[in-house]
Write a protein that holds these residues in place. Structure first.
Motif, PDB file in Angstrom:
ATOM      1  N   SER A  73       4.265   7.070  -0.478  1.00 22.31           N
ATOM      2  CA  SER A  73       4.994   7.267  -1.710  1.00 22.31           C
ATOM      3  C   SER A  73       5.602   7.617  -2.106  1.00 22.31           C
ATOM      4  O   SER A  73       6.083   8.681  -1.115  1.00 22.31           O
ATOM      5  N   SER A 111      10.332   7.503  -3.202  1.00 20.98           N
ATOM      6  CA  SER A 111      10.816   6.358  -4.059  1.00 20.98           C
ATOM      7  C   SER A 111      11.986   6.053  -3.057  1.00 20.98           C
ATOM      8  O   SER A 111      12.737   6.389  -2.125  1.00 20.98           O
ATOM      9  N   LEU A 112      11.795   4.764  -4.086  1.00 16.63           N
ATOM     10  CA  LEU A 112      12.858   3.529  -2.442  1.00 16.63           C
ATOM     11  C   LEU A 112      14.143   3.310  -3.098  1.00 16.63           C
ATOM     12  O   LEU A 112      14.298   3.290  -4.286  1.00 16.63           O
ATOM     13  N   ALA A 135       3.992  -0.393   0.345  1.00 18.57           N
ATOM     14  CA  ALA A 135       4.452   1.203  -0.673  1.00 18.57           C
ATOM     15  C   ALA A 135       2.201   1.900  -0.924  1.00 18.57           C
ATOM     16  O   ALA A 135       1.574   0.875  -0.623  1.00 18.57           O
ATOM     17  N   SER A 136       3.054   2.510  -1.754  1.00 15.29           N
ATOM     18  CA  SER A 136       0.711   3.431  -1.655  1.00 15.29           C
ATOM     19  C   SER A 136       0.272   2.298  -2.174  1.00 15.29           C
ATOM     20  O   SER A 136      -1.545   2.823  -1.772  1.00 15.29           O
ATOM     21  N   TYR A 137       0.564   1.740  -3.490  1.00 15.58           N
ATOM     22  CA  TYR A 137      -0.294   1.067  -3.722  1.00 15.58           C
ATOM     23  C   TYR A 137      -1.296  -0.492  -3.370  1.00 15.58           C
ATOM     24  O   TYR A 137      -2.033  -0.692  -3.466  1.00 15.58           O
ATOM     25  N   ARG A 173      12.704  -3.530  -1.149  1.00 15.53           N
ATOM     26  CA  ARG A 173      13.347  -1.997  -0.746  1.00 15.53           C
ATOM     27  C   ARG A 173      13.433  -1.528   0.468  1.00 15.53           C
ATOM     28  O   ARG A 173      11.839  -2.160   0.946  1.00 15.53           O
ATOM     29  N   VAL A 203       9.737  -1.772   2.268  1.00 13.83           N
ATOM     30  CA  VAL A 203       8.782  -1.488   1.903  1.00 13.83           C
ATOM     31  C   VAL A 203       7.993  -2.313   1.267  1.00 13.83           C
ATOM     32  O   VAL A 203       8.564  -2.424   0.274  1.00 13.83           O
ATOM     33  N   ARG A 251       6.327  -4.566  -1.547  1.00 13.72           N
ATOM     34  CA  ARG A 251       5.528  -4.257  -3.427  1.00 13.72           C
ATOM     35  C   ARG A 251       4.918  -5.385  -3.646  1.00 13.72           C
ATOM     36  O   ARG A 251       4.624  -5.917  -3.135  1.00 13.72           O
TER      37      ARG A 251
END
Length: 425
Positions: free
Chosen positions: A244, A246-247, A316-318, A272, A255, A257
């Motif tokens: 989590s 800012s990319l 990414a975090s999701y 990103r 990272v 997505r």
């Protein structure tokens, strides 16, 4: 005298028109209508937005336009609506009824010197769209204002020639669009065939004579009698959420997505980056990346990481990373996660959140998976890889033909509206 009578600064697409044709700024041949609907018009007029218009073809994507919104503009039959938001999408509509439109659509009313249908084809031509797109402002949501659009050249052949060009293009593009639609239908059928092939192989195996048993699971149905069924947590060595943060457009670590997960594979386009990421969050070959949080129709999307990048890769975090034990091949798991049945189950388990759905570990870890013996998993993976490659080659040939038709359509429109088609100038 028109500016164009002594201008040598015309864009390439409009630089050569036949003798006898006029040329002027668009704004001198159309009226920009900015009238807002009255309260009664707002209740009675059908409403369309830029999202309701198909790119390049100008077809409406809705069968029955909705009631008008307050922040809208009134248009009349034969007005031409031009989408100023992300104009590269080429959303242009020749109105066939009176209505109201989104404020993102410029409402252009043709004067007596320009036929509405001809105007539509000029505005949707690739040359015109590219010229507008080169002058937009805003990086994330580029826009073109009336000053940009109005100061574009408009070829002006005699009205009878405009009508002849419009009729020609209506006929030709209808034929091309029919071919395009058939090829898209073929691609859809191939995608369905691919999905059915995968589902059959990973839930029933490759031996049609194998004894079967009930799995006790709705989405899975009957499975070979010698297979097991286990929850995901029983075949995971580890799992972890992504980062989590800012990319940035550049950095040392890519990272992934959600958009980088495509048909079970990692797409390394539109990446990103971060400069530094914890080593525990780096992907290893064979990791499966799973989308746990997003709009409901995207929850459960998965892809396998096969390496091949020139840089370290995280997520990414999701997204969540699955790393499997030796009894479950990641390639096989990746196929299972792509089946419609498992995706539907995952989405029923997702918890609604603010504008999203969330499939947390206590839920996705309980999803039960078919577990063939490892050698059988390997055989299924090998079979599917071979069959899917055959389908991919067929799809690519159709896609190439589709691209050629689309390019030909665009080139034909530009050629016709600039007088480059024989017998139409």
């Amino acid at each position: 005298m028109s500016y164009f009578a002594h201008s040598d600064e015309l864009p390439d697409w409009a630089a050569k028109v036949p003798d006898g044709w006029g040329m002027d700024w668009l704004k001198w041949s159309v009226e920009l209508s900015t009238k807002r609907p009255t309260e009664s018009e707002q209740e009675s007029l059908p409403y369309i937005s830029n999202e309701d218009i198909a790119s390049w073809t100008g077809q409406l994507l809705i069968e029955e336009p909705r009631p008008a919104e307050a922040d809208s503009r009134v248009f009349q039959k034969d007005d031409v609506l031009f989408n100023k938001l992300r104009p590269y999408l080429a959303k242009v509509y020749h109105a066939t009824f009176d209505g109201a439109s989104s404020g993102e659509l410029l409402c252009l009313r043709p004067s007596k010197v320009v036929e509405p249908r001809f105007l539509f084809y000029v505005l949707v031509s690739k040359g015109f769209i590219d010229a507008i797109n080169s002058e937009t402002f805003g990086s994330k949501m580029p826009r073109a204002d009336w000053e940009i659009v109005g100061h574009q050249p408009l070829p002006l052949p005699p009205l009878e020639t405009q009508q002849r060009i419009a009729r020609f293009l209506d006929e030709k593009t209808a034929r091309i669009d029919g071919l395009i639609e058939k090829k898209r239908a073929l691609l859809d059928r191939l995608a369905e065939q691919r999905q059915a092939l995968i589902t059959r192989a990973v839930t029933k195996g490759l031996n049609p004579d194998a004894p079967m048993k009930s799995s006790g699971i709705d989405w899975l149905g009957d499975i070979p009698a010698h297979w097991e069924v286990l929850p995901l947590r029983r075949v995971l060595r580890s799992s972890t959420y992504g980062i989590s943060a800012s990319l940035e457009p550049a950095g040392g670590v890519a990272v992934l997505r959600m958009g980088n997960l495509t048909e079970g594979e990692i797409d390394f386009g539109d990446l990103r980056f971060l400069d530094d990421v914890d080593q525990n969050l780096m992907l290893e070959v064979g990791d499966v990346v799973f989308n746990r949080t997003n709009s409901l129709d995207l929850v459960g999307k998965a892809a396998i990481f096969r390496g091949g990048a020139d840089f370290p890769v995280s997520l990414a975090s999701y997204l969540v990373r699955f790393r499997f034990t030796e009894r479950y091949l990641p390639e096989y798991s990746n196929f299972v996660m792509g089946t419609d049945g498992l995706l539907r189950l995952a989405r029923t388990l997702a918890l609604p959140s603010i504008g999203q759905a969330n499939l947390n570990p206590s839920r996705y870890a309980q999803i039960e998976f078919p577990i063939p013996p490892v050698p059988e998993q390997a055989g299924i993976v090998s079979y599917l890889a071979e069959q899917i490659e055959k389908l991919r080659r067929v799809s690519e040939r159709i896609s190439q033909s589709l691209r050629q038709l689309t390019e030909y359509r665009a080139a034909l429109i530009t050629a016709a509206v600039t007088g480059q088609v024989a017998d139409l100038a």
